[in-house]
Design an enzyme around this catalytic site. Structure first.
Site, PDB file in Angstrom:
ATOM      1  N   ARG A 236       0.862  -1.175   0.000  1.00 62.64           N
ATOM      2  CA  ARG A 236       0.000   0.000   0.000  1.00 62.64           C
ATOM      3  C   ARG A 236       0.902   1.230   0.000  1.00 62.64           C
ATOM      4  O   ARG A 236       1.894   1.287   0.747  1.00 62.64           O
ATOM      5  CB  ARG A 236      -0.900   0.033   1.239  1.00 62.64           C
ATOM      6  CG  ARG A 236      -2.087  -0.908   1.177  1.00 62.64           C
ATOM      7  CD  ARG A 236      -3.133  -0.456   0.150  1.00 62.64           C
ATOM      8  NE  ARG A 236      -4.277  -1.350   0.106  1.00 62.64           N
ATOM      9  CZ  ARG A 236      -4.398  -2.404  -0.701  1.00 62.64           C
ATOM     10  NH1 ARG A 236      -3.431  -2.715  -1.543  1.00 62.64           N
ATOM     11  NH2 ARG A 236      -5.493  -3.132  -0.686  1.00 62.64           N
ATOM     12  N   GLU A 265      -3.496   7.258  -4.625  1.00 64.78           N
ATOM     13  CA  GLU A 265      -3.952   6.678  -5.895  1.00 64.78           C
ATOM     14  C   GLU A 265      -5.326   7.204  -6.265  1.00 64.78           C
ATOM     15  O   GLU A 265      -6.163   7.373  -5.380  1.00 64.78           O
ATOM     16  CB  GLU A 265      -4.038   5.152  -5.764  1.00 64.78           C
ATOM     17  CG  GLU A 265      -2.697   4.507  -5.638  1.00 64.78           C
ATOM     18  CD  GLU A 265      -2.808   2.992  -5.503  1.00 64.78           C
ATOM     19  OE1 GLU A 265      -3.847   2.421  -5.883  1.00 64.78           O
ATOM     20  OE2 GLU A 265      -1.837   2.394  -5.024  1.00 64.78           O
ATOM     21  N   HIS A 283      -0.862  -0.207  -9.991  1.00 59.39           N
ATOM     22  CA  HIS A 283      -1.508  -1.112  -9.021  1.00 59.39           C
ATOM     23  C   HIS A 283      -2.066  -2.369  -9.697  1.00 59.39           C
ATOM     24  O   HIS A 283      -3.283  -2.582  -9.733  1.00 59.39           O
ATOM     25  CB  HIS A 283      -2.612  -0.371  -8.250  1.00 59.39           C
ATOM     26  CG  HIS A 283      -2.941  -1.024  -6.931  1.00 59.39           C
ATOM     27  ND1 HIS A 283      -3.399  -0.338  -5.841  1.00 59.39           N
ATOM     28  CD2 HIS A 283      -2.857  -2.328  -6.526  1.00 59.39           C
ATOM     29  CE1 HIS A 283      -3.607  -1.163  -4.832  1.00 59.39           C
ATOM     30  NE2 HIS A 283      -3.286  -2.399  -5.231  1.00 59.39           N
TER      31      HIS A 283
HETATM   32  C1  DGY Z   1      -5.282  -6.154  -2.727  1.00 58.17           C
HETATM   33  O1  DGY Z   1      -5.966  -7.146  -2.939  1.00 58.17           O
HETATM   34  O2  DGY Z   1      -5.228  -5.634  -1.617  1.00 58.17           O
HETATM   35  C2  DGY Z   1      -4.475  -5.614  -3.854  1.00 58.17           C
HETATM   36  O3  DGY Z   1      -3.822  -4.448  -3.535  1.00 58.17           O
HETATM   37  C3  DGY Z   1      -5.324  -5.385  -5.077  1.00 58.17           C
HETATM   38  O4  DGY Z   1      -5.720  -6.528  -5.600  1.00 58.17           O
END
Ligand code: DGY
Length: 319
Positions: A236, A265, A283
């Site tokens: 993240r 984002e 992402h």
């Molecule tokens: C998640 O699943 O947390 C990813 O960042 C996106 O698929």
């Protein structure tokens, strides 16, 4: 009973929900749903399949009259106030495991892209600059015998480590828990965050985002990195202080950085576009056909389970 899906996801979810007698509405527009649209569409539903782009805070939760389950189509669930949802009797679920391989593979791809300067080299060629083979042209770094520091040895971090072993890398990790099995399998050891940053040539971030991990990676540890170090983030954006890393990259204090996630984002820091020692992805950690189908199926199964008064398959609890 009614289920609302906040954006088009693989059809397997809708099919499965309908086969189980549930009435499904999917947000029809090909963009993230707004707060007002979310409130309007979820008021009377029994279940929601949400995305990581939907902020489900107390103001949304307070508006839910019948909802028993929010199934996040992601392994991360920092977009949902889980504790508050739980306090209102709503179960929150996520999609662990099914996207582990996809994200681990993407992480390795990002590490290799940084180490071998792949996007930069391709741009060089496309720009018509490849006029001769040169001994010093676009030199990268090798992974063999280098140390990979895994920050957060959960499912994805551990799978990245396994793959890196095949490249002849040594592994160290930072985690709040001691991971005995991982240590035995990969001959790795747990170290402090500072030790990891001063030892590893490649650092890969895999922590969940919460109050404790917000900006946990910042100047204080980033400045410990070696000059030939690579850091990649497929977790993240907010666990990393982007400005601190950009400062280091600008001054060429480290070799390069790979980003799949960003602090704001999709409005990522445009200073990144000016740097040639970064690899920037939108992402796409779980963006494989296999993972996204499996995520849709698991999210639907979680909703069905809860609405049939069975236990959720993959529930999450507040941190
Ligand atoms: C998640 O699943 O947390 C990813 O960042 C996106 O698929």
């Amino acid at each position: 009973m009614k289920v609302f899906i906040t954006r088009k996801i693989p059809v397997i979810a809708k099919d499965l929900l309908e086969k189980n007698g549930l009435s499904v509405k999917e947000f029809a527009k090909d963009r993230a749903i707004t707060k007002e649209e979310l409130i309007r569409n979820t008021k009377n539903v029994d279940g929601i399949i949400s995305l990581l782009t939907d902020k489900i805070d107390s103001s949304i939760i307070d508006n839910l009259k019948n909802c028993k389950v929010i199934a996040n189509f992601a392994v991360g669930y920092n977009n949902i106030d889980v504790e508050y949802a739980n306090s209102k009797g709503i179960i929150v679920t996520n999609t662990p495991d099914v996207l582990t391989d996809s994200t681990a593979e993407l992480t390795i791809a990002l590490i290799l892209a940084c180490a071998k300067r792949i996007p930069e080299s391709e741009t060089f060629l496309r720009d018509g600059k490849f006029v001769a083979w040169k001994p010093q042209l676009l030199l990268g770094v090798e992974l063999k015998n280098k140390t990979l520091g895994i920050v957060g040895a959960g499912r994805i971090g551990r799978e990245v480590a396994k793959r890196a072993k095949a490249f002849g890398m040594k592994i160290i990790y930072f985690d709040r828990n001691k991971r005995e099995e991982f240590q035995n399998d990969t001959g790795t050891k747990k170290v402090s965050l500072n030790k990891l940053f001063s030892t590893a040539e490649v650092v890969s971030l895999h922590l969940p985002l919460n109050e404790k991990t917000h900006h946990i990676i910042n100047k204080s540890n980033l400045t410990l990195l070696k000059k030939n170090a690579i850091i990649v983030n497929t977790a993240r954006g907010e666990i990393l202080n982007e400005n601190d890393l950009i400062d280091l990259l600008k001054q060429k204090k480290i070799f390069s950085a790979g980003f799949d996630v960003y602090e704001n984002e999709p409005n990522f820091n445009k200073k990144l576009l000016k740097l040639d020692n970064v690899v920037l992805l939108p992402h796409i950690g779980s963006a494989t056909i296999e993972a996204r189908n499996a995520m849709a199926e698991l999210a639907a199964k979680n909703v069905i389970s809860v609405l049939k008064k069975n236990k959720p398959i993959t529930p999450v609890l507040g941190d």
